[in-house]
Design an enzyme around this catalytic site. Sequence first.
Site, PDB file in Angstrom:
ATOM      1  N   ASN A 151     -19.307  49.283  37.915  1.00  0.00           N
ATOM      2  CA  ASN A 151     -18.559  48.741  36.777  1.00  0.00           C
ATOM      3  C   ASN A 151     -19.588  48.486  35.679  1.00  0.00           C
ATOM      4  O   ASN A 151     -20.340  47.527  35.758  1.00  0.00           O
ATOM      5  CB  ASN A 151     -17.861  47.429  37.174  1.00  0.00           C
ATOM      6  CG  ASN A 151     -17.264  46.728  35.969  1.00  0.00           C
ATOM      7  OD1 ASN A 151     -17.028  47.357  34.938  1.00  0.00           O
ATOM      8  ND2 ASN A 151     -17.005  45.429  36.104  1.00  0.00           N
ATOM      9  N   LYS A 188     -19.127  47.617  32.650  1.00  0.00           N
ATOM     10  CA  LYS A 188     -18.745  46.578  31.676  1.00  0.00           C
ATOM     11  C   LYS A 188     -18.988  47.126  30.257  1.00  0.00           C
ATOM     12  O   LYS A 188     -18.790  48.306  30.024  1.00  0.00           O
ATOM     13  CB  LYS A 188     -19.519  45.291  31.931  1.00  0.00           C
ATOM     14  CG  LYS A 188     -19.537  44.910  33.406  1.00  0.00           C
ATOM     15  CD  LYS A 188     -20.033  43.534  33.652  1.00  0.00           C
ATOM     16  CE  LYS A 188     -20.173  43.306  35.147  1.00  0.00           C
ATOM     17  NZ  LYS A 188     -20.198  41.924  35.514  1.00  0.00           N
ATOM     18  N   HIS A 223     -10.163  42.231  36.451  1.00  0.00           N
ATOM     19  CA  HIS A 223     -11.542  41.757  36.638  1.00  0.00           C
ATOM     20  C   HIS A 223     -11.633  40.321  36.114  1.00  0.00           C
ATOM     21  O   HIS A 223     -10.997  39.972  35.117  1.00  0.00           O
ATOM     22  CB  HIS A 223     -12.514  42.675  35.885  1.00  0.00           C
ATOM     23  CG  HIS A 223     -13.942  42.416  36.232  1.00  0.00           C
ATOM     24  ND1 HIS A 223     -14.650  41.355  35.705  1.00  0.00           N
ATOM     25  CD2 HIS A 223     -14.792  43.051  37.077  1.00  0.00           C
ATOM     26  CE1 HIS A 223     -15.875  41.364  36.205  1.00  0.00           C
ATOM     27  NE2 HIS A 223     -15.989  42.382  37.048  1.00  0.00           N
ATOM     28  N   GLU A 271     -13.737  38.854  34.397  1.00  0.00           N
ATOM     29  CA  GLU A 271     -14.133  38.719  32.980  1.00  0.00           C
ATOM     30  C   GLU A 271     -12.939  38.942  32.064  1.00  0.00           C
ATOM     31  O   GLU A 271     -12.843  38.325  31.001  1.00  0.00           O
ATOM     32  CB  GLU A 271     -15.274  39.702  32.663  1.00  0.00           C
ATOM     33  CG  GLU A 271     -16.589  39.239  33.291  1.00  0.00           C
ATOM     34  CD  GLU A 271     -17.554  40.358  33.641  1.00  0.00           C
ATOM     35  OE1 GLU A 271     -17.382  41.494  33.173  1.00  0.00           O
ATOM     36  OE2 GLU A 271     -18.493  40.079  34.430  1.00  0.00           O
ATOM     37  N   GLU A 320     -13.922  39.705  44.607  1.00  0.00           N
ATOM     38  CA  GLU A 320     -15.073  39.370  43.770  1.00  0.00           C
ATOM     39  C   GLU A 320     -15.088  37.867  43.497  1.00  0.00           C
ATOM     40  O   GLU A 320     -14.413  37.404  42.556  1.00  0.00           O
ATOM     41  CB  GLU A 320     -14.969  40.112  42.434  1.00  0.00           C
ATOM     42  CG  GLU A 320     -15.008  41.611  42.577  1.00  0.00           C
ATOM     43  CD  GLU A 320     -15.657  42.256  41.366  1.00  0.00           C
ATOM     44  OE1 GLU A 320     -16.647  42.956  41.550  1.00  0.00           O
ATOM     45  OE2 GLU A 320     -15.196  42.026  40.242  1.00  0.00           O
ATOM     46  N   GLY A 336     -22.534  38.654  38.459  1.00  0.00           N
ATOM     47  CA  GLY A 336     -23.561  38.622  37.421  1.00  0.00           C
ATOM     48  C   GLY A 336     -24.483  37.412  37.509  1.00  0.00           C
ATOM     49  O   GLY A 336     -25.225  37.122  36.574  1.00  0.00           O
ATOM     50  N   SER A 392     -22.902  40.594  42.647  1.00  0.00           N
ATOM     51  CA  SER A 392     -24.352  40.710  42.837  1.00  0.00           C
ATOM     52  C   SER A 392     -24.721  41.540  44.065  1.00  0.00           C
ATOM     53  O   SER A 392     -25.714  41.254  44.738  1.00  0.00           O
ATOM     54  CB  SER A 392     -25.003  39.323  42.899  1.00  0.00           C
ATOM     55  OG  SER A 392     -24.755  38.618  41.700  1.00  0.00           O
TER      56      SER A 392
END
Length: 257
Positions: A13, A15, A99, A101, A171, A177, A217
């Site tokens: 991904n 991003k 996701h 985010e 996730e 991250g 991560s």
Amino acid sequence: MNRRYRKTIIAGNWKMNKTASETKQFAEELKAIMPKAKWCDVLVCVPSVNIPTAMRAFKDMRVSVGAENVFYEKSGAYTGEVSADMLKDLGVKYVIIGHSERRQYFGETDITVNKKVHAALEAGLHPIICVGESLEQRELGVTMDLISLQVKSALAGVSSDKLRKCVIAYEPVWAIGTGKTATPEQAGEVCTFIRATIRHMYGARIARSITIQYGGSMNPGNAAELLAQPDIDGGLIGGAALKSDQFVDIINAANQE
Ligand code: PEP
């Protein structure tokens, strides 16, 4: 992993990273070191503006190109949005939906996730549906309640036939991250719970066939241990997917016979 029943999928991904030129450069680097990924599918999800470049750049490799988001309406006055048909027409196979985010910064909710899942499936795309708890929710002891709600909401109204096209990515928000990875046991426990939730909804045969990824991560140092968990069938990888050598190391970890 359990390759007898389901696909192992390693997905990057990206991003909001890499220009079109950097996409081409990455593909060249990857081509030089890419192993024959016989035992896993490899996918790179890129910003939508770079999908055509990525399609060309990865064409000769066994690497699919995915999208990072999709809108749920078919067409119309939705300035700046991209529809599932537009992605499909470009040759996209997978699309990340929900996701954390997008949930955090762009107002994505369980309801919009569900609408997007339906739109993607209708267009013939494979949704990668992200679920995961925050650190506060984990500490409150409500992780499984939340995951159950997210999975059931995302899949509401999805038929068994269509479910076969879905991938679930667990996730934990606190691991994305941050460099903090869930332990293999923590990640494995939630992925097993997700499969049990799907089993209750759709039955054992379908639950057994669904790919469930871990994301948060994942890197060359922890991938093998995470992938050794029986219900973790791959990874959704952010930071480490931006470096061709690290991405290949993770592919190698998933590609053991
Ligand atoms: C992600 O973006 O889905 C992700 C897991 O990122 P990272 O690997 O950088 O934690």
